[in-house]
Design a protein around this motif. Structure first.
Motif, short mmCIF file in Angstrom:
data_model
loop_
_atom_site.label_atom_id
_atom_site.label_comp_id
_atom_site.label_asym_id
_atom_site.label_seq_id
_atom_site.Cartn_x
_atom_site.Cartn_y
_atom_site.Cartn_z
N SER A 1 58.37 85.31 -82.53
CA SER A 1 58.66 83.88 -82.59
C SER A 1 57.35 83.10 -82.55
CB SER A 1 59.55 83.45 -81.42
OG SER A 1 59.53 82.05 -81.26
N ALA A 2 57.08 82.34 -83.61
CA ALA A 2 55.83 81.59 -83.68
C ALA A 2 55.73 80.58 -82.55
CB ALA A 2 55.73 80.89 -85.04
N MET A 3 56.82 79.87 -82.25
CA MET A 3 56.76 78.87 -81.20
C MET A 3 56.57 79.52 -79.84
SD MET A 3 59.21 75.61 -80.42
CE MET A 3 58.58 74.73 -81.86
N TYR A 4 57.19 80.65 -79.61
CA TYR A 4 56.99 81.33 -78.34
C TYR A 4 55.52 81.66 -78.14
CZ TYR A 4 57.42 84.45 -74.40
OH TYR A 4 57.27 84.99 -73.16
N HIS A 5 54.89 82.18 -79.19
CA HIS A 5 53.46 82.50 -79.09
C HIS A 5 52.65 81.23 -78.80
CE1 HIS A 5 52.92 86.74 -80.64
NE2 HIS A 5 54.22 86.55 -80.78
N GLY A 6 52.95 80.15 -79.52
CA GLY A 6 52.15 78.95 -79.42
C GLY A 6 52.24 78.24 -78.10
N ILE A 7 53.38 78.37 -77.41
CA ILE A 7 53.58 77.57 -76.21
C ILE A 7 53.55 78.41 -74.93
CG2 ILE A 7 56.11 77.65 -75.93
CD1 ILE A 7 53.87 74.49 -76.04
N ASN A 8 53.28 79.71 -75.08
CA ASN A 8 53.22 80.57 -73.90
C ASN A 8 51.93 81.36 -73.78
OD1 ASN A 8 55.97 80.35 -72.48
ND2 ASN A 8 56.55 80.64 -74.61
N ALA A 9 50.98 81.12 -74.67
CA ALA A 9 49.69 81.80 -74.56
C ALA A 9 49.03 81.46 -73.23
CB ALA A 9 48.78 81.40 -75.72
N GLY A 10 48.39 82.46 -72.64
CA GLY A 10 47.69 82.25 -71.38
C GLY A 10 48.51 82.51 -70.15
N LYS A 11 49.81 82.77 -70.30
CA LYS A 11 50.68 83.02 -69.15
C LYS A 11 50.84 84.53 -68.91
CE LYS A 11 53.49 78.93 -70.30
NZ LYS A 11 54.85 78.45 -70.63
N ARG A 12 51.27 84.87 -67.71
CA ARG A 12 51.79 86.21 -67.45
C ARG A 12 53.31 86.15 -67.57
NH1 ARG A 12 49.26 88.86 -62.14
NH2 ARG A 12 49.63 86.84 -61.14
N GLY A 13 53.93 87.25 -67.99
CA GLY A 13 55.37 87.25 -68.21
C GLY A 13 56.06 88.35 -67.43
N ILE A 14 57.15 87.97 -66.72
CA ILE A 14 57.94 88.95 -65.98
C ILE A 14 59.41 88.76 -66.31
CG2 ILE A 14 56.25 88.93 -64.10
CD1 ILE A 14 58.36 87.48 -62.38
N THR A 15 60.21 89.77 -65.98
CA THR A 15 61.66 89.66 -66.10
C THR A 15 62.29 89.89 -64.73
OG1 THR A 15 61.73 92.00 -66.79
CG2 THR A 15 61.85 90.34 -68.53
#
Length: 786
Positions: free
Chosen positions: A439-453
């Protein structure tokens, strides 16, 4: 009670909307804003109205009064040596200077006081080959790719109405200014924040199209489109719909009694509905025209379809949600009401509106204060700040995105049962390996974060979430209000474990009121707020700008969070903050409500004409789909255009020498300019016009921004290497911070990429416990069922 930004000193040397709105937002939270105006007449916006009505003698325009509430004013002629020295003296005692007029530069400010920051607002940025090109918002929308993708192919491309990009620019400038001030306190150095409205408009009105093209996404090939359904005719007016998800579209088909089409794959997405537009409109309108707006809204709400009435300057303040929540409050003059700031604090207080300063009123100087600390000499503004990001789609993730690129540790929380919904906007088919990572928008608006579930619907996952919140500085969420309540994640309970916690909730319509539980997306807010009302052709329906309410809401929520953190710095207190999407949009349409009350003028849509320039329009040039955006703002620019036209007799008419005369004769101007442009090659004509000082632009597809020489020169695009998608360029923020070479230090996280790392480092979980959580599906790295 002390206001959160009390003691923050701001100098404003700006006109139009972006700069004054940025400093208004700071003044609302308690900053002391001194507006610098030229002694000869002051800010030109004092005499401006969006409707063109003449401001009554002895008064300031109603939009000026709104944008400049709670400020002070001083008259300085910064074009003289003495005036420049006086301006630099004022700036040297300030924390931040916000300018859009030039007249003051970064080297001079930093030489006088290295802790003072400067925010510069301009069409293209203060650096780069285009920094001095003439422009208006209308032509910049064309450069940015916004205009090219709006409307239908039967008619010319359509710009978003009003001055929306400038309101967005004001939001960016406000958070940039506050981040710079916070950074100066930490580092001992102010920053030059160089904001480009071209980048603002591209990022907000044509979002991530270059990334979609780089990913090979099919939508990158499309030209003008409208969303179907969007704003449709009812029995007694217009009603607005939004079907972002496939389920919402299927429910919409049930609403309009065409459930026989729910499995029609050609209608599953609004792009693929376009070829069958007439067929789809026929069955939609045959149903909507039989029902009143109120009836349609009631039925759609029961199906949880995003829906709303179409607001304008006359009606929007009468909507029940805004009446019951007191969204419109008396202006300081008592003659009109205006929107309040679009967020509410649980502790501390925003400043009550005070009257805008009169031109020439003497402004008292600043009281002496001790020299500020020189800081620790290093780090980004938000280094050491930990934020848990429970948000989805675009508006909510924007908040964490801004904080992350400026140093915060932002942990994005999803679940394998319910990943961020924007992941579904993938450029890959579901059969592709790890398609949810494209998802292009996911990449663009979440760069720099850590991700967990974490599965918050089960007790074990919820316990872990609460344990992480206990170690966080801030939490941001944008679920509908009932979700967190049902989960038991109430601020009052969380604050008992973590009294310094700041929790920002971003509901569509608010945590209370009759619309509290309605679903809403950016398109819904554009429909309700009036943004759509001023976009479109006069003989057609209102048209949504499509999307900018997401960053608009995110900007204001980020500001609200920073304001709450400043309150915590002073008092040690955390708090609950409510920042609603719709109220951010209502601030950006304040001029519609104000002009209706003050002047009895209902602002509306008029194609590509607008309030700033005349002539202003999109004209076809030689060749297929070759369009040029042209805007003549000043009489001097008109004379230059007449010269380029070869001084034809029709252009020499005395009535055309003034903007008012040109507005009155716009139809004739369009006929003549259409013929002139049709015989010429687009790009050559653009160069000719710009060379004569006339704002003009080719109407470009947003994917063409990847080759824009101005954006390239400013480093707007940054290459990032992602473990699934590989190396692609992402747009950064639409401003450059001096001393910051690039925005991104890491790509957007894959689903659950940092789960084990975070659970080990922050909560001390061991390998066996993590394995149990994975086996139970409480954590994971693939969406459930895939």
């Amino acid at each position: 009670m002390t206001h959160p930004l009390a003691g923050l000193r701001v100098v404003e040397l700006a006109t139009d909307i972006a700069g004054p709105y940025a400093t208004k937002l700071l003044a609302d939270a308690g900053a002391d804003v001194v507006k610098v105006e030229h002694p000869a007449g002051g800010d030109p916006l004092r005499r401006w109205t969006s409707s063109g009505v003449e401001v009554p003698p002895g008064e300031d325009g109603v939009l000026f009064r709104f944008l400049n509430t709670s400020k002070r004013s001083v008259a300085i002629d910064w074009t003289t040596a003495a005036g420049r020295a006086e301006l630099l003296d004022l700036a040297a005692d300030a924390d931040v200077v916000v300018e859009s007029l030039g007249g003051i530069d970064w080297p001079a400010i930093s030489a006088r006081n290295p802790m003072t920051s400067l925010v510069s607002i301009s069409w293209f940025g203060r650096t780069g080959p285009w920094k001095d090109l003439p422009a208006t918002e209308f032509t910049v929308q064309a450069w940015a790719g916004s205009t090219a993708i709006r409307g239908t192919r039967e008619r010319p491309p359509l710009a978003a109405g009003g001055r929306l990009g400038e309101w967005l620019g004001g939001g960016y400038a406000a958070i940039g200014a506050l981040a710079a001030a916070i950074g100066a306190r930490r580092t001992g150095r102010g920053a030059h924040v160089d904001l480009s409205l071209l980048e603002v408009i591209h990022l907000s009105m044509a979002p991530f199209t270059t990334v979609i093209a780089s990913f090979g996404g099919p939508s990158a090939a499309y030209g003008r489109t409208v969303e179907i359904p969007s704003i449709e005719p009812a029995a007694d007016g217009w009603v607005g719909f939004c079907t972002i998800t496939n389920q919402q579209w299927r429910d919409f088909l049930v609403l309009v009694e065409r459930d026989d089409l729910v499995d029609d794959s050609e209608l599953a997405h609004y792009f693929t509905r376009e070829p069958r537009r007439r067929e789809v409109y026929a069955f939609i309108h045959s149903w909507t025209r039989k029902h009143t707006v109120a009836d349609v809204i009631e039925r759609a709400t029961q199906l949880r379809i995003p829906v709303g009435p179409i607001g304008n300057g006359e009606t929007v303040r009468t909507f029940e949600q805004f009446r019951e929540r007191g969204v419109y409050v008396p202006a300081p003059d008592g003659r009109v009401v205006q929107p309040r700031p679009p967020y509410r604090l649980g502790r501390g207080a925003l400043r009550p509106f005070a009257p805008a300063p009169r031109h020439g009123e003497p402004a008292a100087g600043w009281a002496p204060r001790p020299p500020p600390s020189s800081g620790d000499g290093g780090g980004l503004p938000f280094t050491g700040l930990r934020v848990l990001d429970f948000t989805m789609f675009w508006a909510g993730p924007f908040v964490g995105h801004f904080l992350a690129v400026l140093g915060a540790d932002v942990v994005k929380v999803e679940s394998i049962q319910r990943p961020d919904g924007i992941r579904l906007a993938s450029t890959q088919q579901p059969a592709a390996e790890r398609w949810w990572e494209w998802s292009a928008m996911y990449h663009g608006i979440n760069a720099g974060k850590r991700g967990i579930t974490l599965d918050l619907s089960r007790p074990r996952g919820l316990v872990l979430a609460k344990a992480l919140i206990a170690k966080a500085d801030a939490v941001v969420e944008n679920f509908s209000p009932r979700v967190l309540d049902n989960l038991g994640l109430r601020y009052e309970d969380l604050a008992r474990e973590n009294p310094r916690l700041v929790m920002v909730r971003m509901p569509a319509f608010g945590l209370d009121g009759p619309w509290r539980d309605r679903t809403g997306f950016a398109q819904t807010m554009e429909q309700i707020s009036g943004l759509a009302w001023v976009t479109g052709f006069a003989d057609g329906p209102p048209v949504i700008p499509r999307g900018p309410c997401d960053p608009l809401a995110g900007l204001h929520a980020a500001l609200a969070l920073l304001v709450a953190l400043e309150h915590r710095r002073r008092t040690g207190e955390g708090q609950l903050v409510e920042s609603t999407m719709v109220e951010a949009a209502l601030n950006a349409t304040a001029d519609q409500v104000l002009e209706w009350q003050a002047y009895g003028r209902l602002l509306g849509r008029d194609g590509n004409r607008g309030p700033v320039a005349a002539p202003q329009n999109v004209y076809a040039c030689r060749g297929a789909e070759q369009w040029i955006a042209l805007a003549v703002v000043t009489d001097e620019q008109w004379r230059a255009l007449v010269d380029l036209l070869g001084r034809p007799a029709w252009a020499a008419a005395p009535a055309l020498a003034t903007r008012a005369g040109r507005c009155a004769r716009h139809d004739r101007l369009d006929v003549e300019l259409s013929a002139w442009c049709a015989a010429r090659e687009r790009d050559t004509l653009v160069d000719l016009l710009l060379g004569s000082g006339i704002p003009a632009a080719p109407v470009l597809h947003p994917r063409e921004a990847a080759a824009n020489p101005q954006m390239r020169a400013r480093g707007f695009f940054e290459a990032e290497t992602h473990p699934v998608t590989g190396t692609h360029e992402l747009p950064g923020l639409p401003m450059r911070f001096s001393g910051l070479a690039r925005w991104y230090r890491s790509p957007a996280p894959t689903l659950g990429q940092h789960t084990e790392e975070v659970l080990r480092d922050l909560l001390g979980l061991d390998d066996d416990t993590i394995a149990e959580l994975r086996a139970e599906g409480i954590i994971g790295a693939r969406p459930a069922g895939v």
